[in-house]
Design a protein around this motif. Structure first.
Motif, PDB file in Angstrom:
ATOM      1  N   GLY A  39       0.778  -1.243   0.000  1.00 44.45           N
ATOM      2  CA  GLY A  39       0.000   0.000   0.000  1.00 44.45           C
ATOM      3  C   GLY A  39       0.803   1.283   0.000  1.00 44.45           C
ATOM      4  O   GLY A  39       0.238   2.365   0.143  1.00 44.45           O
ATOM      5  N   SER A  40       2.121   1.189  -0.174  1.00 43.85           N
ATOM      6  CA  SER A  40       2.925   2.417  -0.177  1.00 43.85           C
ATOM      7  C   SER A  40       2.912   3.107  -1.538  1.00 43.85           C
ATOM      8  O   SER A  40       3.414   4.216  -1.679  1.00 43.85           O
ATOM      9  N   GLY A  41       2.357   2.404  -2.536  1.00 47.91           N
ATOM     10  CA  GLY A  41       2.253   3.006  -3.864  1.00 47.91           C
ATOM     11  C   GLY A  41       3.332   2.565  -4.846  1.00 47.91           C
ATOM     12  O   GLY A  41       3.639   3.301  -5.779  1.00 47.91           O
ATOM     13  N   LYS A  42       3.887   1.370  -4.664  1.00 47.17           N
ATOM     14  CA  LYS A  42       4.953   0.896  -5.558  1.00 47.17           C
ATOM     15  C   LYS A  42       4.475   0.785  -7.003  1.00 47.17           C
ATOM     16  O   LYS A  42       5.166   1.214  -7.914  1.00 47.17           O
ATOM     17  N   THR A  43       3.308   0.186  -7.204  1.00 39.27           N
ATOM     18  CA  THR A  43       2.848  -0.046  -8.577  1.00 39.27           C
ATOM     19  C   THR A  43       2.541   1.278  -9.270  1.00 39.27           C
ATOM     20  O   THR A  43       2.873   1.470 -10.444  1.00 39.27           O
ATOM     21  N   THR A  44       1.938   2.202  -8.537  1.00 41.05           N
ATOM     22  CA  THR A  44       1.678   3.524  -9.117  1.00 41.05           C
ATOM     23  C   THR A  44       2.990   4.236  -9.433  1.00 41.05           C
ATOM     24  O   THR A  44       3.132   4.875 -10.485  1.00 41.05           O
ATOM     25  N   LEU A  45       3.967   4.110  -8.549  1.00 42.78           N
ATOM     26  CA  LEU A  45       5.299   4.676  -8.814  1.00 42.78           C
ATOM     27  C   LEU A  45       5.858   4.110 -10.121  1.00 42.78           C
ATOM     28  O   LEU A  45       6.382   4.851 -10.959  1.00 42.78           O
ATOM     29  N   LEU A  46       5.724   2.788 -10.299  1.00 47.92           N
ATOM     30  CA  LEU A  46       6.208   2.161 -11.536  1.00 47.92           C
ATOM     31  C   LEU A  46       5.457   2.715 -12.748  1.00 47.92           C
ATOM     32  O   LEU A  46       6.073   3.047 -13.758  1.00 47.92           O
ATOM     33  N   GLU A  47       4.152   2.803 -12.639  1.00 47.05           N
ATOM     34  CA  GLU A  47       3.364   3.284 -13.781  1.00 47.05           C
ATOM     35  C   GLU A  47       3.769   4.692 -14.177  1.00 47.05           C
ATOM     36  O   GLU A  47       3.939   4.992 -15.357  1.00 47.05           O
ATOM     37  N   LYS A  48       3.929   5.568 -13.187  1.00 52.27           N
ATOM     38  CA  LYS A  48       4.300   6.962 -13.498  1.00 52.27           C
ATOM     39  C   LYS A  48       5.721   7.045 -14.054  1.00 52.27           C
ATOM     40  O   LYS A  48       6.011   7.860 -14.931  1.00 52.27           O
ATOM     41  N   THR A  49       6.597   6.184 -13.527  1.00 53.14           N
ATOM     42  CA  THR A  49       7.988   6.180 -14.001  1.00 53.14           C
ATOM     43  C   THR A  49       8.050   5.690 -15.446  1.00 53.14           C
ATOM     44  O   THR A  49       8.744   6.268 -16.288  1.00 53.14           O
ATOM     45  N   ILE A  50       7.280   4.638 -15.742  1.00 55.84           N
ATOM     46  CA  ILE A  50       7.241   4.094 -17.108  1.00 55.84           C
ATOM     47  C   ILE A  50       6.691   5.146 -18.069  1.00 55.84           C
ATOM     48  O   ILE A  50       7.258   5.389 -19.136  1.00 55.84           O
ATOM     49  N   GLU A  51       5.595   5.783 -17.675  1.00 56.05           N
ATOM     50  CA  GLU A  51       4.992   6.807 -18.535  1.00 56.05           C
ATOM     51  C   GLU A  51       5.993   7.916 -18.850  1.00 56.05           C
ATOM     52  O   GLU A  51       6.078   8.391 -19.975  1.00 56.05           O
ATOM     53  N   ALA A  52       6.762   8.315 -17.833  1.00 54.95           N
ATOM     54  CA  ALA A  52       7.688   9.434 -18.011  1.00 54.95           C
ATOM     55  C   ALA A  52       8.902   9.058 -18.849  1.00 54.95           C
ATOM     56  O   ALA A  52       9.459   9.901 -19.549  1.00 54.95           O
ATOM     57  N   LYS A  54       9.323   6.052 -20.931  1.00 60.67           N
ATOM     58  CA  LYS A  54       9.288   4.967 -21.927  1.00 60.67           C
ATOM     59  C   LYS A  54       9.704   5.406 -23.330  1.00 60.67           C
ATOM     60  O   LYS A  54      10.013   4.544 -24.150  1.00 60.67           O
ATOM     61  N   ASN A  55       9.743   6.701 -23.578  1.00 62.48           N
ATOM     62  CA  ASN A  55      10.241   7.141 -24.884  1.00 62.48           C
ATOM     63  C   ASN A  55      11.758   7.290 -24.917  1.00 62.48           C
ATOM     64  O   ASN A  55      12.326   7.458 -25.988  1.00 62.48           O
ATOM     65  N   GLU A  56      12.394   7.293 -23.754  1.00 62.25           N
ATOM     66  CA  GLU A  56      13.857   7.419 -23.756  1.00 62.25           C
ATOM     67  C   GLU A  56      14.583   6.163 -23.278  1.00 62.25           C
ATOM     68  O   GLU A  56      15.757   5.988 -23.597  1.00 62.25           O
ATOM     69  N   LEU A  57      13.898   5.289 -22.503  1.00 59.79           N
ATOM     70  CA  LEU A  57      14.527   4.063 -22.022  1.00 59.79           C
ATOM     71  C   LEU A  57      13.641   2.872 -22.355  1.00 59.79           C
ATOM     72  O   LEU A  57      12.416   2.968 -22.317  1.00 59.79           O
ATOM     73  N   ARG A  58      14.290   1.752 -22.650  1.00 65.35           N
ATOM     74  CA  ARG A  58      13.535   0.509 -22.873  1.00 65.35           C
ATOM     75  C   ARG A  58      13.423  -0.199 -21.523  1.00 65.35           C
ATOM     76  O   ARG A  58      14.430  -0.593 -20.940  1.00 65.35           O
ATOM     77  N   ILE A  59      12.195  -0.306 -21.034  1.00 59.25           N
ATOM     78  CA  ILE A  59      11.957  -0.747 -19.654  1.00 59.25           C
ATOM     79  C   ILE A  59      11.216  -2.079 -19.637  1.00 59.25           C
ATOM     80  O   ILE A  59      10.295  -2.295 -20.430  1.00 59.25           O
ATOM     81  N   THR A 198       0.398  14.108  -7.642  1.00 57.85           N
ATOM     82  CA  THR A 198       0.592  15.469  -8.148  1.00 57.85           C
ATOM     83  C   THR A 198       1.878  15.582  -8.967  1.00 57.85           C
ATOM     84  O   THR A 198       2.088  16.585  -9.646  1.00 57.85           O
ATOM     85  N   LEU A 199       2.751  14.573  -8.862  1.00 63.31           N
ATOM     86  CA  LEU A 199       4.079  14.532  -9.489  1.00 63.31           C
ATOM     87  C   LEU A 199       5.040  15.566  -8.891  1.00 63.31           C
ATOM     88  O   LEU A 199       6.117  15.799  -9.453  1.00 63.31           O
ATOM     89  N   ASP A 200       4.693  16.132  -7.758  1.00 63.18           N
ATOM     90  CA  ASP A 200       5.652  16.964  -7.017  1.00 63.18           C
ATOM     91  C   ASP A 200       6.890  16.136  -6.700  1.00 63.18           C
ATOM     92  O   ASP A 200       6.773  15.009  -6.221  1.00 63.18           O
ATOM     93  N   GLY A 201       8.046  16.687  -6.955  1.00 58.50           N
ATOM     94  CA  GLY A 201       9.294  16.008  -6.606  1.00 58.50           C
ATOM     95  C   GLY A 201       9.683  14.876  -7.540  1.00 58.50           C
ATOM     96  O   GLY A 201      10.743  14.267  -7.369  1.00 58.50           O
ATOM     97  N   PHE A 202       8.855  14.608  -8.532  1.00 62.77           N
ATOM     98  CA  PHE A 202       9.081  13.431  -9.371  1.00 62.77           C
ATOM     99  C   PHE A 202      10.317  13.569 -10.266  1.00 62.77           C
ATOM    100  O   PHE A 202      10.999  12.584 -10.556  1.00 62.77           O
ATOM    101  N   GLN A 203      10.600  14.813 -10.685  1.00 58.57           N
ATOM    102  CA  GLN A 203      11.734  15.024 -11.601  1.00 58.57           C
ATOM    103  C   GLN A 203      13.066  14.589 -11.000  1.00 58.57           C
ATOM    104  O   GLN A 203      13.934  14.059 -11.700  1.00 58.57           O
ATOM    105  N   LEU A 204      13.242  14.795  -9.704  1.00 62.95           N
ATOM    106  CA  LEU A 204      14.524  14.449  -9.069  1.00 62.95           C
ATOM    107  C   LEU A 204      14.740  12.933  -9.092  1.00 62.95           C
ATOM    108  O   LEU A 204      15.849  12.458  -9.291  1.00 62.95           O
TER     109      LEU A 204
END
Ligand code: MG
Ligand code: ZN
Length: 215
Positions: A39-52, A54-59, A198-204
């Motif tokens: 419940g800490s949000g691992k899968t959502t973290l993965l989804e947002k990371t993949i979305e951000a 997937k055009n530059e890295l093959r994941i 909100t994607l706050d802090g996501f860029q880092l």
């Protein structure tokens, strides 16, 4: 006696993990092991990371769950290769489970392989999988006492992600103190605070990944 058996299990796991790491090195794929409570949000973290990215890295993703394939189904929707491991009762992934699913991937065609471990803050930290970096996720609703209560996972990780910071106003969560306590457990650890909503802090976090993948 029990301790001795436990050590043998961990030693055998380390041997397999080293073999996995050799395979990852040969195929030039950077591997992350994501660990946290349920419940800490691992899968959502993965989804947002993949979305951000997937055009530059093959994941690719390996999803560890005790019984279901719900998380793997969520990841599949993003059009990337996913393997599901059901542990059927075991509360952690081990290196042998990872080794068994590696043939399902074209590893040469991947830059980044993300392993989502079983939701559990305790024993996944004991089992190396052959990964390059381990990421401990802690979310605001879980409480700021978790690093002190479960120090091993933070000691063994390269990155700590404090997730769901959009909820800070609703919980008694002392961000400053928790970061200080994590650094006391592991002075080398990189800490990022973010919200996958909100994607706050996501860029880092993305910048850390970009910097480390392919090194
Ligand atoms: Mg999940
Ligand atoms: Zn376990």
């Amino acid at each position: 006696m029990e301790i001795k058996i436990g050590m043998n299990v961990l030693e055998a796991n380390n041997v397999t993990a080293a073999r996995n790491q050799e395979i990852f090195r040969e195929n030039k794929v950077f591997v992350l092991n994501i660990m946290s409570s349920p419940g800490s949000g691992k899968t959502t973290l993965l989804e947002k990371t993949i979305e951000a990215l997937k055009n530059e890295l093959r994941i690719g993703v390996i999803e560890g769950d005790i019984y279901t394939d719900r998380d793997a189904e969520r990841i599949k929707k993003h059009g990337i290769p996913v393997a599901q491991i059901n542990t059927y009762g075991s509360c952690h992934l081990d290196a042998r489970m990872i080794k068994e699913v590696l043939p399902l991937f074209n590893l040469k065609g991947l830059d980044l392989l993300i392993i989502e471990n079983v939701g559990n803050l305790v024993c996944p930290a004991e089992f190396r999988l052959g990964e390059h970096a381990r990421v401990a996720v802690l979310s605001v609703p879980e409480g700021d006492d978790k690093p002190v209560k479960y120090p091993v996972v933070f000691r063994e990780s390269e990155v700590a992600l404090i997730n769901k910071i959009d909820l800070l106003d609703y919980f008694d969560f002392n961000l400053e103190r928790v970061q200080k306590e994590i650094k006391e457990i592991n002075p080398e650890i990189a800490i990022f605070q973010l919200s996958c909503k909100t994607l706050d802090g996501f860029q880092l976090w993305l910048d850390w990944l970009r910097k480390n993948v392919g090194q």
